[in-house]
Design a protein around this motif. Structure first.
Motif, PDB file in Angstrom:
ATOM      1  N   SER A 169      52.666  29.474  41.780  1.00 47.86           N
ATOM      2  CA  SER A 169      52.146  29.661  43.141  1.00 47.86           C
ATOM      3  C   SER A 169      50.686  30.080  43.146  1.00 47.86           C
ATOM      4  N   LEU A 170      50.150  30.449  41.986  1.00 51.37           N
ATOM      5  CA  LEU A 170      48.782  30.960  41.901  1.00 51.37           C
ATOM      6  C   LEU A 170      47.801  29.928  41.368  1.00 51.37           C
ATOM      7  N   LYS A 171      48.183  28.682  41.297  1.00 55.24           N
ATOM      8  CA  LYS A 171      47.389  27.681  40.584  1.00 55.24           C
ATOM      9  C   LYS A 171      46.059  27.331  41.253  1.00 55.24           C
ATOM     10  N   SER A 172      45.837  27.764  42.495  1.00 53.91           N
ATOM     11  CA  SER A 172      44.545  27.498  43.142  1.00 53.91           C
ATOM     12  C   SER A 172      43.516  28.585  42.850  1.00 53.91           C
ATOM     13  N   ALA A 173      43.937  29.667  42.176  1.00 54.54           N
ATOM     14  CA  ALA A 173      43.056  30.820  41.959  1.00 54.54           C
ATOM     15  C   ALA A 173      41.916  30.504  41.001  1.00 54.54           C
ATOM     16  N   LYS A 174      40.759  31.129  41.265  1.00 52.94           N
ATOM     17  CA  LYS A 174      39.614  31.035  40.365  1.00 52.94           C
ATOM     18  C   LYS A 174      39.575  32.214  39.393  1.00 52.94           C
ATOM     19  N   ARG A 175      40.210  33.312  39.792  1.00 54.88           N
ATOM     20  CA  ARG A 175      40.236  34.513  38.955  1.00 54.88           C
ATOM     21  C   ARG A 175      41.653  35.075  38.952  1.00 54.88           C
ATOM     22  N   LEU A 176      42.166  35.370  37.751  1.00 56.68           N
ATOM     23  CA  LEU A 176      43.505  35.936  37.615  1.00 56.68           C
ATOM     24  C   LEU A 176      43.471  37.168  36.718  1.00 56.68           C
ATOM     25  N   VAL A 177      44.222  38.189  37.124  1.00 54.66           N
ATOM     26  CA  VAL A 177      44.482  39.352  36.280  1.00 54.66           C
ATOM     27  C   VAL A 177      45.991  39.414  36.102  1.00 54.66           C
ATOM     28  N   LEU A 178      46.463  39.309  34.845  1.00 52.84           N
ATOM     29  CA  LEU A 178      47.891  39.234  34.574  1.00 52.84           C
ATOM     30  C   LEU A 178      48.328  40.322  33.601  1.00 52.84           C
ATOM     31  N   ASP A 179      49.376  41.020  33.970  1.00 48.75           N
ATOM     32  CA  ASP A 179      50.017  41.978  33.074  1.00 48.75           C
ATOM     33  C   ASP A 179      51.496  41.618  33.058  1.00 48.75           C
TER      34      ASP A 179
ATOM     35  N   GLY B  78      54.366  22.050  33.815  1.00 49.88           N
ATOM     36  CA  GLY B  78      53.434  21.203  34.543  1.00 49.88           C
ATOM     37  C   GLY B  78      52.409  21.938  35.381  1.00 49.88           C
ATOM     38  N   THR B  79      52.401  23.262  35.346  1.00 52.92           N
ATOM     39  CA  THR B  79      51.439  24.023  36.133  1.00 52.92           C
ATOM     40  C   THR B  79      50.069  24.011  35.459  1.00 52.92           C
ATOM     41  N   ILE B  80      49.055  23.511  36.160  1.00 51.97           N
ATOM     42  CA  ILE B  80      47.693  23.463  35.643  1.00 51.97           C
ATOM     43  C   ILE B  80      46.793  24.277  36.569  1.00 51.97           C
ATOM     44  N   PHE B  81      46.012  25.179  35.991  1.00 52.13           N
ATOM     45  CA  PHE B  81      45.094  26.005  36.755  1.00 52.13           C
ATOM     46  C   PHE B  81      43.705  25.342  36.742  1.00 52.13           C
ATOM     47  N   TYR B  82      43.547  24.334  37.582  1.00 49.26           N
ATOM     48  CA  TYR B  82      42.323  23.537  37.569  1.00 49.26           C
ATOM     49  C   TYR B  82      41.101  24.329  38.031  1.00 49.26           C
TER      50      TYR B  82
END
Length: 309
Positions: free
Chosen positions: A144-154, A165-169
């Motif tokens: 659901s976050l694949k449109s993001a330009k910046r991600l912080v993941l823990d 198939g999820t690509i973070f373009y």
């Protein structure tokens, strides 16, 4: 319908409030709403409150437990920032988010609950910060976050499924914490599926680990079968705070990135400080480690390597 002062722009409700709205409200000027330890009598009360703020842009939800309403539905067409912190108590509910104008999303502290977080419609999302949500029963949260330009993941890949198939373009900046089980395998997936990534920051424990706590150690770094496009063409900055040179998988990750990031300009390693007298004998070992890492043949001849202990 209840109509409030039309000039009200910020509303903060807090301290164990039980809100019952038997009719619709209307606050057309409200831009910011904070719900701190606020519960609702029913789902209709939530719907009446959110829909009664047609120009709402900022929503902060901080929930404790128990909660009368299990599923918190957020349908807010004008919402731009959303922050959710939930300390537990959701057995079978969770959150449903439909916010087509949302740009910033923060979700954290889903402790001891089996709820879900369904992000239905966030096409304008720019930044997301997702931490400590291991109890969310939802296999699509990353997708659901694949449109993001910046991600912080823990996150741990053992607890959160990476949708096939999820690509973070659009992703150019990724921060990942290195304290969850097999985090390195999630990193491999993110590198492989973020073709435009320019900045990578890994965040470890800043202090020595407490051996009395449950800590996941060991494991194997499963590097991508092919060198990811982001390493070949785009990654320019690599920062690792709390780098633990004693853990084999961390050395493998660091070496892999240095060997394959052909456009890398800066690589900064902040190692764990040696603050106890009994650890002073590690100074020599640390020095050898730094020499070893500095000796890695880097793909980028212009890469500037910095170590801070």
């Amino acid at each position: 319908m209840f109509s409030f002062n039309n000039t009200l722009e910020t509303l903060k409700l807090k301290h164990s409030v039980l809100l019952h709205l038997p009719d619709r409200v209307f606050m057309k000027s409200l831009r910011t709403l904070h719900l701190d330890c606020v519960d609702f009598k029913d789902n209709q009360s939530i719907r009446f409150l959110i829909s009664g703020c047609p120009n709402l842009e900022n929503l902060v939800i901080d929930r404790g437990y128990p909660n009368v309403v299990h599923t918190f539905v957020i349908v807010a067409p004008s919402l731009k920032t959303l922050s959710i912190k939930d300390y537990g108590g959701l057995e079978d509910g969770g959150y449903v988010i439909n916010a087509p104008s949302l740009k910033y999303l923060k979700i954290e502290e889903f402790s001891h609950c089996g709820g879900c977080c369904l992000i239905e419609n966030v096409p304008m999302l720019v930044e997301a910060n997702i931490k400590n949500v291991s109890y969310i029963v939802n296999e699509t949260i990353l997708g659901s976050l694949k449109s993001a330009k910046r991600l912080v993941l823990d996150l741990s890949p053992l607890e959160i499924t990476y949708p096939t198939g999820t690509i973070f373009y659009q992703l150019v900046n990724l921060e990942m914490y290195t304290r969850k089980a097999e985090w390195w395998n999630l990193l491999a997936l993110m590198l492989d599926n973020s073709p435009k990534l320019q900045v990578l920051k890994l965040i470890g424990e800043s202090e020595p680990l407490d051996l009395n706590k449950d800590v996941v150690v060991g494991g194997k770094w499963n590097q991508p079968k092919n060198v990811p496009e982001c390493l070949l063409s785009h990654l320019k900055i690599f920062v690792w705070t709390g780098y633990d040179w004693e853990r084999e998988e961390e050395k493998e990750v660091a070496t892999y990135i240095l060997k394959n990031a052909s456009q890398l300009k800066n690589a900064n390693f902040f190692t764990k400080p040696i603050i106890q007298s009994k650890e002073l004998n590690k100074l020599e070992e640390t020095s050898e480690m730094l020499k070893e890492l500095d000796g890695v043949v880097r793909a980028s001849s212009s890469c500037h390597l910095v170590f801070v202990g």
